[in-house]
Design a protein around this motif. Structure first.
Motif, PDB file in Angstrom:
ATOM      1  N   GLU B  74       3.834   5.451   0.045  1.00  0.00           N
ATOM      2  CA  GLU B  74       3.454   5.004   1.366  1.00  0.00           C
ATOM      3  C   GLU B  74       2.429   3.889   1.240  1.00  0.00           C
ATOM      4  OE1 GLU B  74       2.058   8.048   3.959  1.00  0.00           O
ATOM      5  OE2 GLU B  74       1.667   6.568   5.523  1.00  0.00           O
ATOM      6  N   GLY B  75       2.664   2.783   1.927  1.00  0.00           N
ATOM      7  CA  GLY B  75       1.729   1.676   1.853  1.00  0.00           C
ATOM      8  C   GLY B  75       2.124   0.642   0.815  1.00  0.00           C
ATOM      9  N   LEU B  76       3.235   0.879   0.136  1.00  0.00           N
ATOM     10  CA  LEU B  76       3.741  -0.115  -0.818  1.00  0.00           C
ATOM     11  C   LEU B  76       3.996  -1.425  -0.084  1.00  0.00           C
ATOM     12  CD1 LEU B  76       4.990  -0.585  -3.694  1.00  0.00           C
ATOM     13  CD2 LEU B  76       7.169  -0.012  -2.677  1.00  0.00           C
ATOM     14  N   ASP B  77       3.471  -2.518  -0.592  1.00  0.00           N
ATOM     15  CA  ASP B  77       3.672  -3.776   0.118  1.00  0.00           C
ATOM     16  C   ASP B  77       4.214  -4.852  -0.821  1.00  0.00           C
ATOM     17  OD1 ASP B  77       1.534  -4.257  -1.405  1.00  0.00           O
ATOM     18  OD2 ASP B  77       0.116  -4.605   0.214  1.00  0.00           O
ATOM     19  N   TYR B  83       5.776 -10.006  -5.686  1.00  0.00           N
ATOM     20  CA  TYR B  83       4.981 -10.901  -6.524  1.00  0.00           C
ATOM     21  C   TYR B  83       3.570 -10.946  -5.994  1.00  0.00           C
ATOM     22  CZ  TYR B  83       4.878 -14.344  -2.829  1.00  0.00           C
ATOM     23  OH  TYR B  83       4.634 -14.976  -1.659  1.00  0.00           O
ATOM     24  N   GLU B  84       2.674 -11.466  -6.804  1.00  0.00           N
ATOM     25  CA  GLU B  84       1.296 -11.658  -6.401  1.00  0.00           C
ATOM     26  C   GLU B  84       0.782 -12.853  -7.191  1.00  0.00           C
ATOM     27  OE1 GLU B  84      -0.822 -11.212  -4.219  1.00  0.00           O
ATOM     28  OE2 GLU B  84      -1.994  -9.398  -4.571  1.00  0.00           O
ATOM     29  N   ASP B 140       7.345   2.895   3.554  1.00  0.00           N
ATOM     30  CA  ASP B 140       7.482   2.919   5.007  1.00  0.00           C
ATOM     31  C   ASP B 140       8.585   1.979   5.478  1.00  0.00           C
ATOM     32  OD1 ASP B 140       5.858   0.924   4.133  1.00  0.00           O
ATOM     33  OD2 ASP B 140       4.045   1.787   4.976  1.00  0.00           O
ATOM     34  N   GLU B 142       8.689  -0.704   7.127  1.00  0.00           N
ATOM     35  CA  GLU B 142       8.529  -2.150   6.956  1.00  0.00           C
ATOM     36  C   GLU B 142       9.066  -2.585   5.602  1.00  0.00           C
ATOM     37  OE1 GLU B 142       6.229  -0.098   7.968  1.00  0.00           O
ATOM     38  OE2 GLU B 142       4.844  -0.994   9.418  1.00  0.00           O
ATOM     39  N   PHE B 143       8.751  -1.796   4.603  1.00  0.00           N
ATOM     40  CA  PHE B 143       9.197  -2.169   3.270  1.00  0.00           C
ATOM     41  C   PHE B 143      10.708  -2.044   3.152  1.00  0.00           C
ATOM     42  CE2 PHE B 143      10.291  -1.186  -1.121  1.00  0.00           C
ATOM     43  CZ  PHE B 143       9.829  -2.346  -1.713  1.00  0.00           C
TER      44      PHE B 143
END
Lengths: 392, 295
Positions: B74-77, B83-84, B140, B142-143
């Motif tokens: 949960e909260g994986l973005d 990438y970052e 979630d 969104e992902f």
């Protein structure tokens, strides 16, 4: 090769038409399939050897989309390809697509004559086995005790009022914080990504700090309403509340229970509030009968709750707690439900009475698992709960 | 019998997976075969411990390619999944050079400063890897929506660099165990297979494959015991991994007959039953009864 696969029930021409026919057969049984899946099915068949078992397995993994589909597929496959045009009886209506498939009319005939208004052209159960002429039989659940038209119970004004109440309650419950950070001017943490990006404009000096924080996230509400005989008096505000809740909050869920549990979310989302109620009427055969709260909650915990209830859910139970079953069942079901990590609120219309004590055995068994136990008999009572919910 | 086609068949998949120590049920083998043949993601659902993740591992070993795993939570973005930018290095580079202007920006947002996360890495491999997106239902909505986009186009857009197209198409396997309902859109994009606890014969084959040291008689007892145990009303039914642990524990304890020593059996149950109430439910007597029935 086994014989069955070449003896086609319908005299279609070409494999494409036969597969399309099969996909239509699945669709009628509640599978969610579109043109893309039919196309995919043909491509899948092209990539497999024409053996009966291989064809079955290939179509299975293309057509299925959930565990329920998976469990039902083999029977549907056999009934379509291997029965040589005999009457098909395996088409069990799925729980989720509850539109016009659940035929309670035939079973209800006897008792329903008094109120007999729950008819609309699109839900005429008697015609169901004739239309299309391919003799499909839809299973009917005979559990009917008495039938009541919910349109007499709830008026559109009720629903509009309930919608407002539901909106406010939903807002009061909205306090779980997300783990996903959002950009926010007053956030506590620095959004490194944006800060650096912005710093390029100032030669690498991070002059403007972008901040982020964890925003509030709406909770999901799953409401279970007891519509057994003892609750008849209170059915009106509660059903209106459910209808309002469904219209106000797209993520909420609604269930009715008496001797069994029915999910009415889909039906209540109907654009026309009156037609929605009509659809529930068809689902809620047994309305006003006895109550098996423990069994209904256990069923909820074992089935729907596993899919729809998590730590961000509030389970709202509207019931008087009069259970015809031993309290152990209730205690077990509640414990199981509580383990999903949800908050549980029980609203009991009787609690508002003077000298009320939760002595009904079922109610007493449920108490330890509740986050809030409050009185509510009317829409006004529900609206008054707002501050209490906000404090949860 | 029609002439054998050039393509690998689903029974071949079954054999190949078995060579990697994975015994697949026919339906699952077919799903894997079609997923390879049609280039579609494969969604595997089922209870924890039935070997969903293991499919990906065996498949990667079978194809001799890399396994790239994205564990969802949960909260994986996007920054964790795709990438970052390496900000520390970018800052240092700005400080060190002191230069300004367009040239500097182009350099700062180049490959050197890009941190690849699993999804981006998966589409940029010279040899198509197996991409395992584990427990997608924990991420979630969104992902999930973003993932849909990646899975349909196999391209990722990085504003500073432009669109990166897939060099090779990874074979995508998603797993879920029903903590949340997945969207219909995602389900429709994928082929589907429900992985159930293996039947007696399959599980026996798995045990013999993974623990060849266990004698046939004991192996039969173990499988019988575990299969009957699953029929009990348990909070957490033992999966295949637990069964293998159990077998290893028994082998380590030098047991060759389940019914002989109740104390040892009870001790070895720690590998199968993972909650307090399950332990309390399966008392020594119950365990003995189950073992007796299995023998």
């Amino acid at each position: 090769m086994r014989g069955g696969i070449t003896r086609f029930a319908a005299r279609d021409d070409g494999p494409a038409a036969r597969v399309a026919g099969f996909m239509a057969h699945l669709r009628e049984s509640g599978f969610k399939l579109g043109v893309a899946e039919s196309d995919m099915a043909l491509r899948a068949l092209a990539a497999t050897h024409p053996e009966a078992e291989a064809v079955r397995a290939a179509l299975k993994c293309v057509a299925c989309g959930s565990a329920e589909d998976w469990a039902r597929f083999d029977a549907l496959f056999d009934s379509y390809w291997r029965n040589g045009g005999r009457v098909r009886t395996k088409a069990v209506p799925s729980g989720s697509s509850m539109q016009h498939t659940r035929n309670c009319r035939s079973a209800a005939e006897g008792q329903a004559s008094g109120s007999g208004t729950a008819d609309s052209p699109d839900t005429n159960g008697d015609g169901e086995s004739e239309d299309g002429g391919d003799g499909r039989l839809i299973a009917s659940t005979i559990r009917n005790l008495m039938k009541k038209d919910l349109r007499e119970v709830v008026s559109p004004e009720d629903i509009r009022q309930a919608e407002r109440v539901a909106l406010r309650l939903g807002a009061a419950l909205r306090d779980r914080r997300s783990r996903r950070a959002r950009l926010s001017a007053k956030g506590a943490r620095i959004d490194l990504r944006r800060t650096i990006r912005a710093s390029l404009a100032t030669g690498g000096d991070p002059l403007r700090l972008a901040r982020k924080r964890r925003p509030d996230r709406p909770v999901r509400i799953a409401a279970l309403v007891d519509v057994s005989g003892s609750m008849t008096l209170y059915a009106r505000p509660f059903l209106a509340f459910l209808a309002g809740l469904m219209r106000a909050d797209a993520a909420s869920d609604a269930y009715l229970f008496h001797t069994r549990l029915v999910r009415i979310t889909e039906a209540l989302r109907d654009d026309d509030p009156l037609r929605a109620l009509n659809r529930i009427t068809l689902l809620a055969d047994g309305f006003g009968g006895g109550s098996k709260i423990g069994a209904a909650l256990a069923q909820f915990a074992a089935t729907y709750a596993r899919r729809f209830v998590n730590g961000r859910t509030v389970v709202l139970i509207l019931s008087d707690g009069y259970d015809t079953e031993p309290p152990e069942a209730m205690a077990q079901a509640m414990a199981r439900l509580a383990r999903r990590g949800c908050r549980i609120i029980w609203l009991n219309p009787l609690k508002g009475w003077r000298d009320y004590a939760p002595i009904a055995a079922g109610m007493a068994a449920a108490l330890p698992h509740l986050d809030l136990f409050a009185p509510a008999a009317t829409l006004e009572d529900l609206a008054a709960l707002e501050p209490e919910l906000a404090r949860l | 019998m029609p002439p054998r086609l050039i393509m690998t068949d689903w029974t071949d998949i079954q054999t190949d997976l078995a060579a990697q120590g994975y015994v697949a049920a026919p339906d699952l083998a077919m799903a894997v075969h079609l997923s390879l043949a049609l280039g579609r993601p494969l969604l595997l659902e089922g209870a924890a411990g039935v070997g969903k993740t293991e499919v990906a591992r065996a498949l990667a070993a079978m194809k001799g390619c890399e396994l790239i795993r994205l564990q969802c939570y949960e909260g994986l973005d996007a920054a964790q999944a795709i990438y970052e930018w390496n900000y520390q290095r970018q800052l240092l580079a700005i400080r060190a050079s002191g230069e300004t202007g367009a040239g500097s920006e182009a350099r700062l947002f180049s490959e050197d400063y890009l941190l690849e996360r699993p999804l981006l890495r998966a589409i940029r491999q010279p040899v198509a890897p197996v991409l395992l997106i584990d427990e997608i239902d924990r991420a979630d909505e969104e992902f999930e929506a973003y993932l849909l986009e990646v899975l349909s186009d196999f391209q990722i857009t990085i504003p500073e660099m432009g669109t990166l197209r897939a060099v090779t198409r990874p074979m995508v396997i998603l797993t879920a165990n029903g903590t949340r309902d997945l969207s219909d859109a995602l389900r429709r994009r994928c082929l589907y297979a429900y992985v159930d606890y293996p039947d007696r014969a399959t599980e026996l084959a798995i045990l013999q494959k993974r623990c060849p040291g266990v004698s046939d008689a004991l192996a039969g007892q173990i499988i019988g015991f575990v299969q009957t145990l699953r029929k009990e009303d348990l909070e957490k039914k033992p999966g295949v991994a637990e069964m293998l642990d159990f077998a290893a524990a028994l082998a380590g304890l030098g047991v060759n007959d389940l019914t002989r020593d109740p104390v040892v059996l009870q001790a070895a149950l720690a590998t199968l039953l993972k909650t307090q109430s399950d332990r309390a439910n399966i008392t020594t007597e119950v365990a003995q009864r189950l073992a007796g029935r299995a023998a």
